[in-house]
Design a protein around this motif. Structure first.
Motif, mmCIF file in Angstrom:
data_model
loop_
_atom_site.group_PDB
_atom_site.id
_atom_site.type_symbol
_atom_site.label_atom_id
_atom_site.label_comp_id
_atom_site.label_asym_id
_atom_site.label_seq_id
_atom_site.Cartn_x
_atom_site.Cartn_y
_atom_site.Cartn_z
ATOM 1 N N GLY A 1 -2.582 16.127 -37.279
ATOM 2 C CA GLY A 1 -1.848 16.423 -36.056
ATOM 3 C C GLY A 1 -0.550 17.155 -36.368
ATOM 4 N N THR A 2 -0.099 18.003 -35.467
ATOM 5 C CA THR A 2 1.100 18.797 -35.718
ATOM 6 C C THR A 2 2.263 18.444 -34.810
ATOM 7 O OG1 THR A 2 0.309 20.511 -34.214
ATOM 8 C CG2 THR A 2 -0.236 20.756 -36.556
ATOM 9 N N SER A 3 2.072 17.559 -33.841
ATOM 10 C CA SER A 3 3.163 17.199 -32.946
ATOM 11 C C SER A 3 4.171 16.320 -33.666
ATOM 12 C CB SER A 3 2.630 16.443 -31.726
ATOM 13 O OG SER A 3 1.785 17.269 -30.979
ATOM 14 N N VAL A 4 5.419 16.585 -33.406
ATOM 15 C CA VAL A 4 6.483 15.790 -33.998
ATOM 16 C C VAL A 4 7.076 14.923 -32.904
ATOM 17 C CG1 VAL A 4 8.678 15.874 -35.212
ATOM 18 C CG2 VAL A 4 6.964 17.620 -35.649
ATOM 19 N N GLY A 5 6.999 13.634 -33.065
ATOM 20 C CA GLY A 5 7.528 12.718 -32.067
ATOM 21 C C GLY A 5 9.004 12.434 -32.302
ATOM 22 N N ASN A 6 9.645 11.877 -31.300
ATOM 23 C CA ASN A 6 11.047 11.491 -31.397
ATOM 24 C C ASN A 6 11.189 10.125 -30.743
ATOM 25 O OD1 ASN A 6 13.781 11.138 -31.382
ATOM 26 N ND2 ASN A 6 14.239 12.986 -30.196
ATOM 27 N N ASN A 7 11.244 9.086 -31.571
ATOM 28 C CA ASN A 7 11.324 7.736 -31.019
ATOM 29 C C ASN A 7 12.683 7.431 -30.400
ATOM 30 O OD1 ASN A 7 12.778 7.599 -33.330
ATOM 31 N ND2 ASN A 7 11.736 5.825 -34.194
ATOM 32 N N ALA A 8 13.648 8.315 -30.550
ATOM 33 C CA ALA A 8 14.959 8.108 -29.950
ATOM 34 C C ALA A 8 15.142 8.959 -28.694
ATOM 35 C CB ALA A 8 16.051 8.441 -30.966
ATOM 36 N N ALA A 9 14.065 9.543 -28.199
ATOM 37 C CA ALA A 9 14.176 10.409 -27.037
ATOM 38 C C ALA A 9 14.666 9.614 -25.830
ATOM 39 C CB ALA A 9 12.826 11.041 -26.722
ATOM 40 N N GLY A 10 15.648 10.131 -25.159
ATOM 41 C CA GLY A 10 16.193 9.490 -23.980
ATOM 42 C C GLY A 10 17.291 8.488 -24.268
ATOM 43 N N SER A 11 17.488 8.147 -25.516
ATOM 44 C CA SER A 11 18.523 7.159 -25.824
ATOM 45 C C SER A 11 19.888 7.808 -26.024
ATOM 46 C CB SER A 11 18.142 6.362 -27.076
ATOM 47 O OG SER A 11 18.102 7.227 -28.203
ATOM 48 N N GLN A 12 19.936 9.123 -25.970
ATOM 49 C CA GLN A 12 21.203 9.820 -26.179
ATOM 50 C C GLN A 12 21.889 10.141 -24.846
ATOM 51 O OE1 GLN A 12 21.681 9.552 -29.170
ATOM 52 N NE2 GLN A 12 19.634 9.507 -30.005
ATOM 53 N N SER A 13 21.567 9.391 -23.802
ATOM 54 C CA SER A 13 22.172 9.647 -22.506
ATOM 55 C C SER A 13 23.623 9.156 -22.512
ATOM 56 C CB SER A 13 21.367 8.956 -21.405
ATOM 57 O OG SER A 13 21.344 7.573 -21.643
ATOM 58 N N VAL A 14 24.242 9.231 -21.369
ATOM 59 C CA VAL A 14 25.651 8.856 -21.265
ATOM 60 C C VAL A 14 25.825 7.402 -21.693
ATOM 61 C CG1 VAL A 14 27.590 8.630 -19.676
ATOM 62 C CG2 VAL A 14 25.974 10.502 -19.412
ATOM 63 N N SER A 15 26.601 7.206 -22.697
ATOM 64 C CA SER A 15 26.770 5.848 -23.211
ATOM 65 C C SER A 15 27.803 5.059 -22.408
ATOM 66 C CB SER A 15 27.188 5.895 -24.683
ATOM 67 O OG SER A 15 28.392 6.627 -24.827
ATOM 68 N N ASP A 16 28.673 5.760 -21.690
ATOM 69 C CA ASP A 16 29.709 5.088 -20.913
ATOM 70 C C ASP A 16 29.495 5.394 -19.432
ATOM 71 O OD1 ASP A 16 31.941 3.801 -20.006
ATOM 72 O OD2 ASP A 16 33.353 5.350 -20.669
ATOM 73 N N PRO A 17 28.897 4.464 -18.662
ATOM 74 C CA PRO A 17 28.651 4.729 -17.247
ATOM 75 C C PRO A 17 29.933 5.006 -16.464
ATOM 76 C CG PRO A 17 27.467 2.765 -17.963
ATOM 77 C CD PRO A 17 28.366 3.184 -19.079
ATOM 78 N N ALA A 18 31.061 4.518 -16.943
ATOM 79 C CA ALA A 18 32.328 4.758 -16.249
ATOM 80 C C ALA A 18 32.734 6.222 -16.335
ATOM 81 C CB ALA A 18 33.419 3.862 -16.834
ATOM 82 N N ALA A 19 32.160 6.964 -17.298
ATOM 83 C CA ALA A 19 32.507 8.374 -17.467
ATOM 84 C C ALA A 19 31.828 9.244 -16.413
ATOM 85 C CB ALA A 19 32.114 8.841 -18.869
ATOM 86 N N LEU A 20 30.872 8.689 -15.669
ATOM 87 C CA LEU A 20 30.208 9.450 -14.625
ATOM 88 C C LEU A 20 31.158 9.672 -13.453
ATOM 89 C CD1 LEU A 20 26.716 7.707 -14.568
ATOM 90 C CD2 LEU A 20 27.285 9.918 -15.559
ATOM 91 N N LYS A 21 31.111 10.865 -12.898
ATOM 92 C CA LYS A 21 31.968 11.209 -11.775
ATOM 93 C C LYS A 21 31.389 10.604 -10.496
ATOM 94 C CE LYS A 21 31.961 15.221 -9.614
ATOM 95 N NZ LYS A 21 31.978 16.632 -9.314
ATOM 96 N N PRO A 22 32.162 9.883 -9.720
ATOM 97 C CA PRO A 22 31.639 9.299 -8.479
ATOM 98 C C PRO A 22 31.302 10.394 -7.462
ATOM 99 C CG PRO A 22 34.003 8.906 -8.679
ATOM 100 C CD PRO A 22 33.565 9.556 -9.956
ATOM 101 N N ALA A 23 30.375 10.069 -6.561
ATOM 102 C CA ALA A 23 29.973 11.021 -5.533
ATOM 103 C C ALA A 23 31.130 11.272 -4.577
ATOM 104 C CB ALA A 23 28.776 10.474 -4.775
#
Length: 146
Positions: free
Chosen positions: A96-118
């Motif tokens: 097989g030639t596909s390369v997986g990434n078991n950390a996919a999606g874990s690099q999202s915003v680590s600090d929810p407080a850093a999100l701008k409020p609506a």
């Protein structure tokens, strides 16, 4: 309902490809079904419409439709499959030639407080879009029920 024979014959034929040891049991039955289905395709105005009661031989059972045609076609074409082993699926260790990434999606915003409020504008825009979608859906369902 009339197309279930089509699905069953395809699944049985696929089983013979995946598990070769089943082909000696399944393929003779599929060949017999194909011959019976071909005989049943003798009805209708054109003399080629297929019925579903394959045990009646060349005496057309009087039914016609897409399901009956699919069932007969499937019974006939599954006999064209080669009776040879099919290569198993590949993995990353066997070619097989596909390369997986078991950390996919874990690099999202680590600090929810850093999100701008609506903002108020965001809320008004969301309300307008929601209203448009609800009015359109209600109109479509109302039109379909008339």
């Amino acid at each position: 309902m009339f197309s279930f024979k089509a699905y069953l014959t395809r699944w049985l034929a696929a089983a013979t490809q995946v598990a070769l040891y089943t082909s000696d049991l399944i393929m003779p039955k599929l060949k017999t079904s194909a011959a019976a289905a071909a005989k049943q395709c003798s009805g209708g105005d054109n003399g080629r419409t297929c019925g579903l009661s394959w045990s009646k031989g060349a005496v057309w059972d009087g039914t016609k439709g897409v399901g009956q045609q699919m069932a007969a076609m499937s019974a006939i074409f599954v006999n064209l499959l080669p009776l040879e082993p099919v290569a198993p699926p590949v993995t990353n260790l066997t070619g097989g030639t596909s390369v997986g990434n078991n950390a996919a999606g874990s690099q999202s915003v680590s600090d929810p407080a850093a999100l701008k409020p609506a903002t108020q504008g965001d809320k008004v825009g969301a309300g307008i879009v929601t209203t448009i979608i609800l009015v359109a859906a209600t109109g479509k369902f109302g039109w379909m029920s008339m």
